[in-house]
Design an enzyme around this catalytic site. Structure first.
Site, mmCIF file in Angstrom:
data_model
loop_
_atom_site.group_PDB
_atom_site.id
_atom_site.type_symbol
_atom_site.label_atom_id
_atom_site.label_comp_id
_atom_site.label_asym_id
_atom_site.label_seq_id
_atom_site.Cartn_x
_atom_site.Cartn_y
_atom_site.Cartn_z
ATOM 1 C CG ASP A 189 -16.105 -16.660 -34.431
ATOM 2 O OD1 ASP A 189 -16.482 -17.156 -33.362
ATOM 3 O OD2 ASP A 189 -15.764 -17.338 -35.419
ATOM 4 C CG ASP B 148 -16.911 -24.142 -35.340
ATOM 5 O OD1 ASP B 148 -17.617 -23.384 -36.024
ATOM 6 O OD2 ASP B 148 -15.874 -23.768 -34.763
HETATM 7 C C1 GLA Z 1 -14.777 -20.222 -35.416
HETATM 8 C C2 GLA Z 1 -16.115 -20.309 -36.110
HETATM 9 C C3 GLA Z 1 -15.944 -20.888 -37.488
HETATM 10 C C4 GLA Z 1 -14.989 -20.046 -38.270
HETATM 11 C C5 GLA Z 1 -13.683 -19.905 -37.527
HETATM 12 C C6 GLA Z 1 -12.757 -18.927 -38.213
HETATM 13 O O1 GLA Z 1 -14.267 -21.468 -35.149
HETATM 14 O O2 GLA Z 1 -17.019 -21.052 -35.356
HETATM 15 O O3 GLA Z 1 -17.187 -20.989 -38.131
HETATM 16 O O4 GLA Z 1 -15.561 -18.782 -38.502
HETATM 17 O O5 GLA Z 1 -13.872 -19.466 -36.202
HETATM 18 O O6 GLA Z 1 -11.557 -18.809 -37.564
#
Ligand code: GLA
Length: 702
Positions: free
Chosen positions: A449, A514
């Site tokens: 990420d 997301d």
């Molecule tokens: C980001 C990602 C999510 C999740 C969060 C965890 O927002 O896009 O899918 O992994 O971080 O903190």
């Protein structure tokens, strides 16, 4: 080369440049395939007399237009040496064929400004993709300050009239924006340090009347995960030039004597088969370059991702129980998202401390991973290596490792800072911490990420670190992949903030957004599919109501929207009622049956009108489709008493097809045989259905 022309051909496109002594080659043509022997015949300047009140010298668009010596348009290079050599013009060009007829390096030199530009130009035979990359060398004895170096300059015909680009934001990626092309400059740029949600580094240019399946269209994308800029400019001969490259922060382009600056790669293509033809070219090109463990893609395993089910609250008991429930519905890879590492109980602390949290996992992750493996599932783990929370052991030990500018405040985003991973000690630290996990456990997948923009992005020496950071991230990924070649990596960045061909040199899946509200995903995924193939598109069945929009959709619609991508489930399966559990298991079974069909071959997307959006995934045996899967999505209530038919223009009008509805309950409704011509011209009868429902059909040549 033909009479002073440099000609490249692929299956369905051609590039023609004009070579002239003592200057850069002129752009003559980029478009549909010309016959082998076709050439412009006449030098360009002989065909266009000088207009009035111009320089007594005609400077048409070259492959690398430069500022100040007769070209007044956008320049592919802006540079100076302490104010000197502010203007450039190439004084020579050496042609080096690397693949005769398909790939060439143009060695351009400017003996006055004492620089060289190597422009590589390759037209990929099968994908029809044109790859451009520029490398600038400072041959002078003083530093050269480069403000702009285009990866490449493309010529677009004057009949182009619109540009489709993608804006967006967190939880709303790939927001289509269509602008007319006019004499005004069209420009997009991003300075957020990452690919970004709000400015995708790429666009599609259309000619009048182009549709999803017909008409001439052009596309380009910068294979780069940092700052970027693209410009389309009207030219005085009615055509357009299109430049794309890295946006350099002040000072980032400073080249010491003897130093070079290499641009990212520009990936461009054109198609006479509309937007879907263009998508097919990009898909073919990305498939050619994805670096799969073992050399080839294995069937994409169904994921369970813990994020929306548990958020930070990952404790071994419930996580194991979820794993057991997940295995029972057919999950194949269990991904432990955020929350597992030292002190990570919320988003205010812990990034940087990459070892298991002792309160949650006192014995480490081994027991959980063994449980997951014992259920027949692979195990994946979330990390965010490039980031650090001020409240972390790492930051307390090395506050200087965060990107910062002396005298200016540290700006947090999601309570975190960006680590300066161009420092070898920082990237060594990350490598060791992640390698320790990968060595100790059978972890075959990292969700990698990157959850914030870069600001301030100062390196230890006070200079801008955007560019260095991207290269360092690629290097860290490459180092981990070399050490652990079986591990796949997913690129995530607050959802889809780092989706590009650059990061996809090192990764194998992207987290598209997301937002897993199925209705929102229809548009997001359609934008995604313009450039990227479905098998790398992370697509999950989420909770109802959706956590990011509050909307509720039934299981069938959620599953059908996620089905064509790399399918996953992102909810606590234990909370589902019996009917939804059975239905989810059914859809996962459908995915396993269809994934080979969905993840190879071509994808067509379309809009049937009346709120019906569709996708068709099929093989492409020549021009005639023999096996495909139709996913038709009714996004809103119909305006009609009887549902309009859905035409499938890609089918072979001369063939007969067996048409069979696909159901998750395993019931196999009777197959019907239909004429290809009927399906192409009159269309497939559609059921009358509610809003937010899906209709799936297998179409096979008889
Ligand atoms: C980001 C990602 C999510 C999740 C969060 C965890 O927002 O896009 O899918 O992994 O971080 O903190």
């Amino acid at each position: 080369m033909l009479d002073g022309f440099l000609i490249l051909h692929s299956r369905r496109s051609s590039v023609v440049l004009e070579l002239l002594p003592g200057e850069a080659p002129l752009w003559r043509y980029w478009g549909p395939r010309l016959p082998d022997a076709a050439s412009p015949g006449t030098p360009l300047r002989d065909t266009r007399p000088l207009p009035s009140f111009m320089l007594d010298f005609d400077q048409p668009l070259t492959v690398a237009p430069t500022f100040g010596v007769g070209w007044f348009g956008q320049s592919a290079l802006l540079a100076h040496r302490d104010g000197q050599d502010f203007a450039q013009a190439f004084t020579g060009c050496e042609v080096e064929w690397t693949t005769p007829g398909a790939a060439v390096v143009l060695h351009l030199r400017d003996d006055v400004a004492r620089l060289r530009l190597d422009l590589s130009v390759a037209l990929e035979a099968d994908s029809d993709v044109l790859l451009l990359r520029s490398t600038l060398h400072n041959d002078g004895d003083t530093p050269l300050d480069v403000q702009w170096l285009a990866a490449g300059t493309l010529l677009l015909p004057g009949r182009c009239d619109a540009v489709r680009s993608y804006a967006g934001q967190h939880v709303h990626e790939f927001l289509l924006q269509v602008d007319p092309l006019t004499r005004s400059l069209w420009r997009k740029e991003s300075r957020r340090g990452r690919t970004s949600h709000d400015c995708f580094p790429g666009a599609v240019v259309t000619t009048p009347g182009a549709t999803e399946d017909t008409g001439l269209v052009f596309g380009a994308h910068l294979a780069w995960s940092g700052n970027h800029q693209q410009t389309i400019e009207w030219l005085h001969d009615g055509q357009y030039q299109w430049q794309m490259g890295e946006w350099l922060a002040p000072g980032e382009g400073r080249l010491a004597p003897g130093q070079s600056l290499q641009s990212p790669e520009l990936v461009a293509t054109c198609s006479g088969q509309g937007l879907n033809g263009l998508a097919a070219n990009f898909h073919a090109e990305l498939r050619r370059r994805l670096d799969w463990p073992g050399g080839a893609m294995r069937p994409r395993p169904v994921h369970l991702n813990t994020w929306e089910g548990f958020y930070f609250d990952v404790h071994p008991g419930p996580v194991k129980a979820l794993a057991t429930a997940a295995a029972a519905v057919g999950i194949e890879r269990f991904v432990l998202d955020d929350g597992w590492f030292h002190g990570r109980h919320h988003d205010r602390a812990a990034l940087g401390d990459w070892w298991p949290d002792a309160t949650k996992f006192p014995e480490g992750l081994g027991d959980l991973i063994a449980h997951v493996n014992g259920l027949g599932m692979a195990f994946g783990l979330w990390v965010e290596p490039e980031m650090v929370n001020p409240d972390s052991d790492l930051f307390r030990a090395h506050p200087d490792w965060a990107l910062q500018i002396a005298g200016r405040p540290l700006l947090t985003a999601r309570n975190q800072l960006v680590l300066d991973i161009a420092r070898p000690e920082a990237s060594d630290y990350l490598f060791e911490k992640i390698a320790a996990l990968l060595s100790a456990h059978p972890i075959d997948y990292l969700k990698w990420d990157l959850n914030r923009d870069f600001a301030p992005a100062g390196l230890a020496n006070g200079t801008a670190g955007y560019r260095a950071q991207v290269h360092a991230a690629y290097a860290l990924m490459a180092r981990l992949r070399a050490a652990f070649p079986a591990v796949e990596i997913e690129s995530c960045s607050g959802g889809g903030g780092r989706i590009d061909f650059g990061v996809l040199r090192h990764t194998h899946r992207v987290w598209t957004s997301d937002c897993i509200d199925a209705l929102s995903r229809v548009d997001i995924q359609r934008g995604f599919l313009q450039f990227f193939p479905p098998e790398i598109m992370g697509a999950h069945v989420g909770t109802a109501p959706s956590h990011t929009t509050g909307r509720t959709q039934n299981m069938a619609f959620r599953a059908a929207v996620a089905l064509p991508g790399h399918l996953g489930v992102e909810l606590d399966v234990r909370q589902l009622n019996a009917a939804d559990t059975a239905e989810l298991r059914g859809w996962i079974g459908v995915y396993k049956q269809l994934r080979d069909r969905l993840h190879h071959g071509r994808v067509w997307t379309g809009d049937a009108g009346d709120g019906v959006r569709w996708q068709f995934h099929a093989d492409e045996a020549g021009e005639a489709v023999s096996d495909g899967v139709l996913i038709a999505l009714r996004t809103r209530p119909s305006d009609h008493r009887y549902a309009p038919t859905l035409r499938l223009p890609m089918l072979d009008a001369a063939a007969r097809y067996r048409v069979r509805e696909i159901r998750p309950d395993g019931a196999a409704p009777d197959a019907r045989e239909m004429d290809g011509a009927w399906l192409v011209h009159a269309g497939l009868p559609m059921p009358r259905s509610h809003a937010e429902t899906a209709f799936l059909v297998r179409v096979e040549r008889v």
